[in-house]
Design a protein around this motif. Structure first.
Motif, short mmCIF file in Angstrom:
data_model
loop_
_atom_site.label_atom_id
_atom_site.label_comp_id
_atom_site.label_asym_id
_atom_site.label_seq_id
_atom_site.Cartn_x
_atom_site.Cartn_y
_atom_site.Cartn_z
N UNK A 40 0.85 -1.19 0.00
CA UNK A 40 0.00 0.00 0.00
C UNK A 40 0.89 1.24 0.00
N UNK A 41 0.30 2.39 -0.25
CA UNK A 41 1.08 3.62 -0.16
C UNK A 41 0.16 4.83 -0.01
N UNK A 42 0.74 5.93 0.44
CA UNK A 42 0.02 7.19 0.58
C UNK A 42 0.16 8.01 -0.71
N UNK A 98 -9.26 8.43 10.09
CA UNK A 98 -8.90 7.69 8.88
C UNK A 98 -9.57 8.34 7.67
N UNK A 99 -9.34 7.78 6.51
CA UNK A 99 -9.87 8.34 5.28
C UNK A 99 -10.16 7.23 4.29
N UNK A 100 -10.73 7.60 3.18
CA UNK A 100 -11.02 6.66 2.10
C UNK A 100 -9.71 6.21 1.44
N UNK A 101 -9.79 5.17 0.63
CA UNK A 101 -8.61 4.70 -0.11
C UNK A 101 -9.01 4.34 -1.53
N UNK A 102 -8.14 4.70 -2.45
CA UNK A 102 -8.31 4.30 -3.85
C UNK A 102 -7.89 2.84 -3.99
N UNK A 103 -8.57 2.11 -4.86
CA UNK A 103 -8.22 0.71 -5.13
C UNK A 103 -7.64 0.61 -6.53
N UNK A 104 -6.44 0.09 -6.62
CA UNK A 104 -5.84 -0.19 -7.92
C UNK A 104 -5.63 -1.69 -8.03
N UNK A 105 -6.32 -2.29 -8.98
CA UNK A 105 -6.28 -3.74 -9.10
C UNK A 105 -5.36 -4.18 -10.24
N UNK A 106 -4.54 -5.17 -9.94
CA UNK A 106 -3.68 -5.80 -10.95
C UNK A 106 -4.24 -7.14 -11.37
N UNK A 132 -14.38 -2.43 -7.57
CA UNK A 132 -14.57 -1.10 -6.99
C UNK A 132 -13.34 -0.22 -7.24
N UNK A 133 -13.56 1.08 -7.17
CA UNK A 133 -12.46 2.04 -7.31
C UNK A 133 -12.06 2.66 -5.98
N UNK A 134 -12.98 2.61 -5.00
CA UNK A 134 -12.70 3.19 -3.69
C UNK A 134 -13.32 2.32 -2.60
N UNK A 135 -12.73 2.34 -1.42
CA UNK A 135 -13.27 1.60 -0.28
C UNK A 135 -14.68 2.06 0.08
N UNK A 136 -14.95 3.35 -0.09
CA UNK A 136 -16.24 3.89 0.30
C UNK A 136 -17.38 3.39 -0.59
N UNK A 148 -3.59 4.41 -1.25
CA UNK A 148 -3.92 3.46 -2.32
C UNK A 148 -3.77 2.04 -1.80
N UNK A 149 -4.81 1.25 -2.04
CA UNK A 149 -4.77 -0.18 -1.75
C UNK A 149 -4.50 -0.90 -3.06
N UNK A 150 -3.42 -1.68 -3.08
CA UNK A 150 -3.05 -2.40 -4.30
C UNK A 150 -3.63 -3.82 -4.23
N UNK A 151 -4.52 -4.11 -5.14
CA UNK A 151 -5.21 -5.40 -5.19
C UNK A 151 -4.47 -6.31 -6.16
N UNK A 152 -3.81 -7.34 -5.63
CA UNK A 152 -3.03 -8.23 -6.49
C UNK A 152 -3.08 -9.66 -5.96
N UNK A 153 -2.78 -10.61 -6.80
CA UNK A 153 -2.99 -12.02 -6.47
C UNK A 153 -2.03 -12.56 -5.41
N UNK A 154 -0.95 -11.84 -5.11
CA UNK A 154 -0.01 -12.31 -4.09
C UNK A 154 -0.32 -11.73 -2.71
N UNK A 155 -1.38 -10.94 -2.59
CA UNK A 155 -1.77 -10.40 -1.29
C UNK A 155 -2.24 -11.50 -0.36
N UNK A 156 -2.01 -11.32 0.94
CA UNK A 156 -2.36 -12.35 1.92
C UNK A 156 -3.83 -12.73 1.84
N UNK A 157 -4.71 -11.74 1.66
CA UNK A 157 -6.14 -12.03 1.65
C UNK A 157 -6.57 -12.86 0.45
N UNK A 158 -5.72 -12.96 -0.57
CA UNK A 158 -6.06 -13.75 -1.76
C UNK A 158 -5.59 -15.20 -1.64
N UNK A 159 -4.86 -15.49 -0.57
CA UNK A 159 -4.29 -16.83 -0.42
C UNK A 159 -5.05 -17.71 0.55
N UNK A 160 -6.08 -17.14 1.18
CA UNK A 160 -6.86 -17.87 2.19
C UNK A 160 -8.32 -17.85 1.77
#
Length: 319
Positions: free
Chosen positions: A98-100, A123-131, A150-154, A223-235
């Motif tokens: 992730x990054x600011x 806290x604030x909203x976050x943009x989603x960038x999916x790979x 989605x494009x944003x968490x909100x 920015x939340x980076x959505x990618x297949x190697x993320x922990x949430x994609x492995x469970x």
């Protein structure tokens, strides 16, 4: 040596391809507050350490690189930060992928917390960038767990300006990289949750918000980076839901959450409801599936009974 205003943690594990962006986004912050950067690395097998050494050479921000000798998982990888090294009055953490994306993020959030001591964090909203290209994927698990639609968490969380513990219980999910909170003692937290390694940030949010509230800024400053190697994609989702229930069950004996116990009951019932709808649950042996059905019924019944009791008490107080 004076304590920093904000301790920032980046939690990494084999994220060399992403971590430069995370670190650079911290270094680009424009603020008058003092910062420290702590990178907790879970024994990465890639060149994460070399990248960090190059990036932070000569930086004005004090930093530490803490490397585990063996992989411990997200909860225990971040433990050193929360219990030993985070000296700031405020703290925040993010995953290395992730990054600011807003240079005044830290300044804005810390200024709000300084002026509003009744808030535990903001806290604030976050943009989603999916790979992840859903149309090209064959994995059902990946298709159901990607945020790429989605494009944003909100768009899939309904945030109020004031965010309370019951919102967290309902899993109105706070983007990990968005939250800044007041530092607090967490030894008890780590003792209670020593066996979990999923939804760790959610468990921490539930801890930090007790007896308080967070402020929400309706701006996508990370920015939340959505990618297949993320922990949430492995469970798979069944495992996730059982883990979430385990987290919620710890709250049943918490002195604060006992005061809003009906919301805890609702949250547990909701997790069983979503569990029963997963493909993994539908494929379980009938006896096991029926057990989960009975548990859903049990917690839903408790939630309704507690809700009715609260309605009657409210009615009685108004007569």
């Amino acid at each position: 040596m004076n304590k920093p205003d904000l301790s920032i943690c980046i939690i990494s594990c084999n994220q060399a391809q992403f971590i430069e962006h995370a670190v650079t986004s911290v270094l680009k912050q424009q603020t008058g507050y003092s910062l420290e950067l702590i990178i907790c690395d879970d024994n990465s097998a890639d060149n994460t350490e070399q990248i960090i050494s190059t990036l932070l050479a000569g930086t004005a921000i004090p930093f530490k690189f803490i490397r585990k000798e063996s992989q411990a998982g997200p909860l225990h990888n971040g433990k050193d930060f929360f219990l030993l090294h985070a000296g700031g009055r405020y703290i925040c953490w993010m995953d290395a992928d992730d990054y600011w994306n807003y240079p005044a993020k830290v300044e804005t959030q810390l200024k709000f917390l300084e002026q509003n001591p009744d808030y535990a964090g903001c806290f604030h909203d976050a943009e989603i960038k999916s790979l992840i290209h859903i149309q090209k994927e064959n994995s059902h698990q990946l298709k159901t767990q990607t945020h790429g639609k989605w494009k944003f968490y909100s768009q899939f969380n309904h945030y109020s300006e004031d965010y309370f513990p019951w919102h967290a219980l309902q899993r109105q999910i706070i983007p990990t990289a968005s939250l800044i909170v007041r530092n607090k003692e967490l030894h008890g937290f780590y003792e209670r949750y020593k066996d979990i390694n999923l939804s760790v940030s959610w468990a921490l949010h539930l801890e930090f918000i007790k007896n308080s509230r967070f402020r929400y800024f309706n701006e996508p400053w990370s920015v939340y980076l959505d990618h297949k190697d993320g922990l949430s994609k492995k469970v798979n989702l069944l495992t996730f839901k059982l883990n979430n229930i385990k987290i919620l069950e710890q709250l049943l004996t918490d002195s604060y959450y006992k005061t809003i116990i009906k919301d805890v009951y609702k949250a547990i019932a909701q997790e069983y409801y979503h569990l029963l709808h997963t493909r993994e649950a539908q494929e379980l042996p009938r006896k096991v599936f029926n057990t989960y059905c009975s548990l859903y019924k049990k917690w839903m019944k408790r939630a309704v009974e507690e809700e009715i009791t609260s309605f009657k008490e409210l009615n009685k107080s108004r007569q």
